[in-house]
Write a protein that holds these residues in place. Structure first.
Motif, PDB file in Angstrom:
ATOM      1  N   THR A   1      26.323  39.895  50.794  1.00  0.00           N
ATOM      2  CA  THR A   1      27.059  38.900  49.607  1.00  0.00           C
ATOM      3  C   THR A   1      28.147  37.893  49.871  1.00  0.00           C
ATOM      4  OG1 THR A   1      28.460  40.542  48.955  1.00  0.00           O
ATOM      5  CG2 THR A   1      26.318  40.928  48.047  1.00  0.00           C
ATOM      6  N   ASN A   2      28.641  38.098  51.303  1.00  0.00           N
ATOM      7  CA  ASN A   2      29.675  37.222  51.631  1.00  0.00           C
ATOM      8  C   ASN A   2      29.330  36.504  52.929  1.00  0.00           C
ATOM      9  OD1 ASN A   2      31.141  38.432  49.708  1.00  0.00           O
ATOM     10  ND2 ASN A   2      32.263  40.194  51.063  1.00  0.00           N
ATOM     11  N   GLN A   3      29.875  35.486  52.925  1.00  0.00           N
ATOM     12  CA  GLN A   3      29.643  34.749  54.068  1.00  0.00           C
ATOM     13  C   GLN A   3      30.917  33.974  54.759  1.00  0.00           C
ATOM     14  OE1 GLN A   3      27.586  31.046  53.320  1.00  0.00           O
ATOM     15  NE2 GLN A   3      26.930  30.429  55.192  1.00  0.00           N
ATOM     16  N   ARG A   4      31.026  34.109  56.174  1.00  0.00           N
ATOM     17  CA  ARG A   4      32.148  33.567  56.608  1.00  0.00           C
ATOM     18  C   ARG A   4      31.825  32.172  57.079  1.00  0.00           C
ATOM     19  NH1 ARG A   4      35.565  37.093  59.115  1.00  0.00           N
ATOM     20  NH2 ARG A   4      35.004  39.154  59.217  1.00  0.00           N
ATOM     21  N   ILE A   5      33.042  31.387  56.395  1.00  0.00           N
ATOM     22  CA  ILE A   5      33.164  29.962  56.436  1.00  0.00           C
ATOM     23  C   ILE A   5      34.099  29.553  57.579  1.00  0.00           C
ATOM     24  CG2 ILE A   5      33.673  27.847  55.126  1.00  0.00           C
ATOM     25  CD1 ILE A   5      32.938  29.126  52.763  1.00  0.00           C
ATOM     26  N   PHE A   6      35.414  30.068  57.377  1.00  0.00           N
ATOM     27  CA  PHE A   6      36.080  29.778  58.334  1.00  0.00           C
ATOM     28  C   PHE A   6      36.592  31.200  59.034  1.00  0.00           C
ATOM     29  CE2 PHE A   6      36.864  25.990  55.538  1.00  0.00           C
ATOM     30  CZ  PHE A   6      36.301  25.135  56.584  1.00  0.00           C
ATOM     31  N   SER A   7      37.384  31.106  60.053  1.00  0.00           N
ATOM     32  CA  SER A   7      37.439  32.577  60.595  1.00  0.00           C
ATOM     33  C   SER A   7      38.634  33.087  59.845  1.00  0.00           C
ATOM     34  CB  SER A   7      38.239  32.201  61.973  1.00  0.00           C
ATOM     35  OG  SER A   7      39.510  31.460  61.938  1.00  0.00           O
ATOM     36  N   GLY A   8      38.180  34.193  59.006  1.00  0.00           N
ATOM     37  CA  GLY A   8      38.956  35.326  58.116  1.00  0.00           C
ATOM     38  C   GLY A   8      38.805  34.792  56.834  1.00  0.00           C
TER      39      GLY A   8
ATOM     40  N   GLN B   1      36.503  34.578  53.559  1.00  0.00           N
ATOM     41  CA  GLN B   1      35.429  34.973  53.095  1.00  0.00           C
ATOM     42  C   GLN B   1      35.067  34.359  51.754  1.00  0.00           C
ATOM     43  OE1 GLN B   1      34.838  39.264  53.443  1.00  0.00           O
ATOM     44  NE2 GLN B   1      34.772  39.038  55.656  1.00  0.00           N
ATOM     45  N   VAL B   2      34.024  33.946  51.269  1.00  0.00           N
ATOM     46  CA  VAL B   2      33.654  33.657  49.895  1.00  0.00           C
ATOM     47  C   VAL B   2      32.341  34.741  49.335  1.00  0.00           C
ATOM     48  CG1 VAL B   2      32.749  31.768  48.608  1.00  0.00           C
ATOM     49  CG2 VAL B   2      34.013  31.322  50.337  1.00  0.00           C
ATOM     50  N   SER B   3      32.760  34.996  48.171  1.00  0.00           N
ATOM     51  CA  SER B   3      31.836  35.757  47.521  1.00  0.00           C
ATOM     52  C   SER B   3      30.755  34.749  46.777  1.00  0.00           C
ATOM     53  CB  SER B   3      32.573  36.862  46.411  1.00  0.00           C
ATOM     54  OG  SER B   3      31.618  37.700  45.654  1.00  0.00           O
ATOM     55  N   ARG B   4      29.524  35.144  47.232  1.00  0.00           N
ATOM     56  CA  ARG B   4      28.442  34.152  46.732  1.00  0.00           C
ATOM     57  C   ARG B   4      28.238  34.544  44.843  1.00  0.00           C
ATOM     58  NH1 ARG B   4      23.639  33.325  50.772  1.00  0.00           N
ATOM     59  NH2 ARG B   4      24.928  32.501  52.696  1.00  0.00           N
ATOM     60  N   SER B   5      28.450  35.892  44.730  1.00  0.00           N
ATOM     61  CA  SER B   5      28.190  36.055  43.362  1.00  0.00           C
ATOM     62  C   SER B   5      29.319  35.488  42.601  1.00  0.00           C
ATOM     63  CB  SER B   5      27.826  37.628  43.111  1.00  0.00           C
ATOM     64  OG  SER B   5      29.316  38.277  43.469  1.00  0.00           O
ATOM     65  N   MET B   6      30.502  35.806  42.769  1.00  0.00           N
ATOM     66  CA  MET B   6      31.678  34.821  42.272  1.00  0.00           C
ATOM     67  C   MET B   6      31.437  33.434  42.060  1.00  0.00           C
ATOM     68  SD  MET B   6      35.123  37.464  42.637  1.00  0.00           S
ATOM     69  CE  MET B   6      36.014  36.344  41.750  1.00  0.00           C
ATOM     70  N   LEU B   7      31.275  32.798  43.088  1.00  0.00           N
ATOM     71  CA  LEU B   7      30.960  31.451  43.238  1.00  0.00           C
ATOM     72  C   LEU B   7      29.827  30.935  42.381  1.00  0.00           C
ATOM     73  CD1 LEU B   7      31.721  28.665  44.479  1.00  0.00           C
ATOM     74  CD2 LEU B   7      29.934  29.378  46.430  1.00  0.00           C
ATOM     75  N   ALA B   8      28.663  31.671  42.250  1.00  0.00           N
ATOM     76  CA  ALA B   8      27.741  31.380  41.358  1.00  0.00           C
ATOM     77  C   ALA B   8      27.795  31.518  39.865  1.00  0.00           C
ATOM     78  CB  ALA B   8      26.423  32.391  41.801  1.00  0.00           C
ATOM     79  N   GLY B   9      28.733  32.712  39.419  1.00  0.00           N
ATOM     80  CA  GLY B   9      29.169  33.088  38.274  1.00  0.00           C
ATOM     81  C   GLY B   9      30.175  31.739  37.789  1.00  0.00           C
ATOM     82  N   GLY B  10      31.133  31.586  38.544  1.00  0.00           N
ATOM     83  CA  GLY B  10      31.957  30.336  38.181  1.00  0.00           C
ATOM     84  C   GLY B  10      31.296  29.086  38.054  1.00  0.00           C
TER      85      GLY B  10
END
Length: 88
Positions: free
Chosen positions: A3-10, A12-21
């Motif tokens: 459910t999390n993806q590394r964008i930059f080192s360290g 992490q963005v939660s896809r479920s929270m991003l989609a909900g927002g």
């Protein structure tokens, strides 16, 4: 880490929270646009009712003002011609 993806080192963005927002932001935008449309409709209706309640319609007031301006312009022109002796 499905459910999390590394964008930059360290970071992490939660896809479920991003989609909900995003969903909540979309719903809020639609509700805001609907509210703005209702306010505009209410103001437009109130303005129309106010214009209808006037004793003299705005078009008549505008025509009268235009006529008075033409008369004043002609009077000023005649006064100028009389002062300067112009044949025009």
């Amino acid at each position: 880490m499905a459910t999390n993806q590394r964008i930059f080192s360290g970071v992490q963005v939660s896809r479920s929270m991003l989609a909900g927002g995003l969903v909540l932001t979309g719903i809020g935008s639609v509700l805001g646009a609907a509210g703005a449309a209702m306010v505009c409709a209410a103001l437009l209706t109130a303005g129309r009712n106010w214009v209808r309640s006037l004793e003299t319609p705005p078009t008549a007031l505008a025509q009268r003002a235009l006529h008075e301006a033409k008369v004043a312009s002609a009077a000023g022109w005649e006064a100028w011609r009389a002062e300067h002796g112009s044949p025009n």
